[in-house]
Write a protein that holds these residues in place. Structure first.
Motif, PDB file in Angstrom:
ATOM      1  N   LYS A 186      -7.728   0.858   2.349  1.00  0.00           N
ATOM      2  CA  LYS A 186      -7.564   0.761   3.798  1.00  0.00           C
ATOM      3  C   LYS A 186      -8.130  -0.573   4.256  1.00  0.00           C
ATOM      4  CE  LYS A 186     -11.856   3.274   4.860  1.00  0.00           C
ATOM      5  NZ  LYS A 186     -12.437   4.430   5.597  1.00  0.00           N
TER       6      LYS A 186
ATOM      7  N   LEU B 266       0.843  -1.191   0.000  1.00  0.00           N
ATOM      8  CA  LEU B 266       0.000   0.000   0.000  1.00  0.00           C
ATOM      9  C   LEU B 266       0.881   1.245   0.000  1.00  0.00           C
ATOM     10  CD1 LEU B 266      -2.845   1.312   0.320  1.00  0.00           C
ATOM     11  CD2 LEU B 266      -2.443   1.244   2.792  1.00  0.00           C
ATOM     12  N   TYR B 267       0.629   2.135  -0.960  1.00  0.00           N
ATOM     13  CA  TYR B 267       1.372   3.397  -1.005  1.00  0.00           C
ATOM     14  C   TYR B 267       0.640   4.406  -0.130  1.00  0.00           C
ATOM     15  CZ  TYR B 267       3.644   7.618  -2.703  1.00  0.00           C
ATOM     16  OH  TYR B 267       4.347   8.791  -2.781  1.00  0.00           O
ATOM     17  N   GLN B 268       1.338   4.880   0.881  1.00  0.00           N
ATOM     18  CA  GLN B 268       0.725   5.797   1.838  1.00  0.00           C
ATOM     19  C   GLN B 268       1.795   6.672   2.484  1.00  0.00           C
ATOM     20  OE1 GLN B 268      -2.539   4.331   4.564  1.00  0.00           O
ATOM     21  NE2 GLN B 268      -1.018   4.806   6.139  1.00  0.00           N
ATOM     22  N   ASP B 269       1.590   7.978   2.453  1.00  0.00           N
ATOM     23  CA  ASP B 269       2.524   8.933   3.068  1.00  0.00           C
ATOM     24  C   ASP B 269       3.957   8.722   2.575  1.00  0.00           C
ATOM     25  OD1 ASP B 269       0.387   9.969   4.539  1.00  0.00           O
ATOM     26  OD2 ASP B 269       0.720   8.574   6.185  1.00  0.00           O
TER      27      ASP B 269
ATOM     28  N   VAL C 171      -3.288   1.814  -4.059  1.00  0.00           N
ATOM     29  CA  VAL C 171      -3.428   3.240  -3.756  1.00  0.00           C
ATOM     30  C   VAL C 171      -4.854   3.514  -3.272  1.00  0.00           C
ATOM     31  CG1 VAL C 171      -3.263   5.593  -4.668  1.00  0.00           C
ATOM     32  CG2 VAL C 171      -1.709   3.821  -5.518  1.00  0.00           C
ATOM     33  N   LYS C 172      -4.960   4.237  -2.156  1.00  0.00           N
ATOM     34  CA  LYS C 172      -6.233   4.677  -1.574  1.00  0.00           C
ATOM     35  C   LYS C 172      -7.059   3.528  -0.983  1.00  0.00           C
ATOM     36  CE  LYS C 172      -6.659   8.906  -4.307  1.00  0.00           C
ATOM     37  NZ  LYS C 172      -7.507   9.699  -5.223  1.00  0.00           N
TER      38      LYS C 172
ATOM     39  N   HIS D 236      -5.570   1.196  -8.190  1.00  0.00           N
ATOM     40  CA  HIS D 236      -6.149   2.331  -7.476  1.00  0.00           C
ATOM     41  C   HIS D 236      -7.596   2.027  -7.119  1.00  0.00           C
ATOM     42  CE1 HIS D 236      -3.031   5.558  -8.509  1.00  0.00           C
ATOM     43  NE2 HIS D 236      -2.576   4.425  -9.059  1.00  0.00           N
TER      44      HIS D 236
ATOM     45  N   LYS E 280       7.019  -0.481   7.082  1.00  0.00           N
ATOM     46  CA  LYS E 280       7.054   0.341   5.873  1.00  0.00           C
ATOM     47  C   LYS E 280       8.471   0.487   5.326  1.00  0.00           C
ATOM     48  CE  LYS E 280       7.015   4.767   8.389  1.00  0.00           C
ATOM     49  NZ  LYS E 280       6.258   6.027   8.562  1.00  0.00           N
TER      50      LYS E 280
ATOM     51  N   THR F 215       1.727  -1.601   9.287  1.00  0.00           N
ATOM     52  CA  THR F 215       2.170  -0.212   9.382  1.00  0.00           C
ATOM     53  C   THR F 215       3.566  -0.082   9.990  1.00  0.00           C
ATOM     54  OG1 THR F 215       1.024  -0.026  11.518  1.00  0.00           O
ATOM     55  CG2 THR F 215      -0.191   0.647   9.549  1.00  0.00           C
TER      56      THR F 215
ATOM     57  N   TYR G 198       5.809   2.585   1.487  1.00  0.00           N
ATOM     58  CA  TYR G 198       5.117   1.376   1.035  1.00  0.00           C
ATOM     59  C   TYR G 198       4.926   0.434   2.210  1.00  0.00           C
ATOM     60  CZ  TYR G 198       6.478   3.269  -3.489  1.00  0.00           C
ATOM     61  OH  TYR G 198       6.645   4.097  -4.568  1.00  0.00           O
TER      62      TYR G 198
END
Length: 263
Positions: free
Chosen positions: A159, A124-127, A156-157, A186, A144, A141, A130
């Motif tokens: 949760k 997951l691409y976040q902040d 992407v996007k 996505h 990463k 989490t 990965y």
């Protein structure tokens, strides 16, 4: 005759006594052996000799041996007789990437732990980082990385929740070759479909699909692109049927056979 029998009996009495004495000695030796064996066993269980001397870990890739041993609750001062295999396995399954754990006692004082880790299905691409997405739908989490993972789709996007669970299940049902051909996925929900996704493929094509039929239709992707001009990229719509629309036109739209009857 009677005198003969009396003589024979007298001859046998010493032999009977000797046999009884030998039997009694054997019983005594056996009882003493059992007694001292029990004493030795009790002494062993109460001595440092019964403490765990070696713990062997197998099947771990994500977690180090030290991490697994610490989580197991076992130490070098743990008595081998007090090891509860089910409790140790339950402790290890609390780790987010452990799917199962089997604990075996190897006498006289060793433990062997075989673990099976959850497979990483995507990232997951976040902040600007990965995060690994596991086959059970969990996002790690605390794992990463800034390095773009290879041979794993980038989400992407997304949760944690039903949509991600559906996404992971779809990836699990696809051949590895097709999964590896996906660059990014996505989450692009619509008013009419909260499970809508957009895929960006490594070969330059874009795919519009719904998670409700994603795996079922995406399995035919190689057959679909074999009918298209590799130099003319566009969008492959798999929501209803299979349609292709080139990027350089908003009018041209061709139906593409997905060959569902093929193997």
């Amino acid at each position: 005759m009677e005198n003969g029998k009396i003589v024979a009996l007298e001859d046998r009495i010493p032999k009977l006594k000797e046999q009884r004495r030998k039997k009694a000695n054997k019983r005594l030796v056996l009882l003493l052996f059992l007694f001292f064996t029990m004493i030795a066993a009790v002494a062993y269980t109460q001595s440092p000799l019964a403490h765990i001397k070696k713990i062997t870990i197998k099947g771990n890739e994500v977690y180090s041996q030290a991490e697994i041993i610490k989580t197991s609750g076992l130490t070098n001062s743990t008595n081998i007789w007090e090891v509860r295999k089910d409790t140790v396995a339950a402790n290890l399954k609390r780790l987010s990437e452990i799917n199962s754990a089997e604990v075996k006692v190897v006498w006289p004082n060793s433990i062997m732990i075989q673990v099976k880790e959850h497979k990483r299905m995507a990232y997951l691409y976040q902040d600007n980082a990965y995060l690994p997405v596991m086959e059970n739908g969990k996002i790690l989490t605390n794992k990463k990385t800034d390095i773009i993972p290879s041979n794993s789709p980038i989400l992407v996007k997304f949760k944690e929740g039903p949509v991600l669970d559906e996404m992971v299940e779809g990836l699990k049902n696809l051949p590895v070759g097709i999964v590896n051909s996906i660059s990014e996925i996505h989450y692009t929900p619509k008013k009419t479909d909260k499970y809508h996704i957009t895929l960006f493929m490594n070969d330059g094509f874009e795919v519009s699909a719904t998670l409700r039929s994603f795996a079922e239709k995406m399995v035919h992707y190689p057959s679909i692109i074999s009918q298209l001009d590799p130099n003319k990229k566009g969008i492959i719509d798999l929501e209803v049927g299979s349609y292709f629309k080139a990027f350089d036109t908003e009018v041209e739209e061709n139906k593409v056979e997905n060959h569902e009857g093929e193997g």
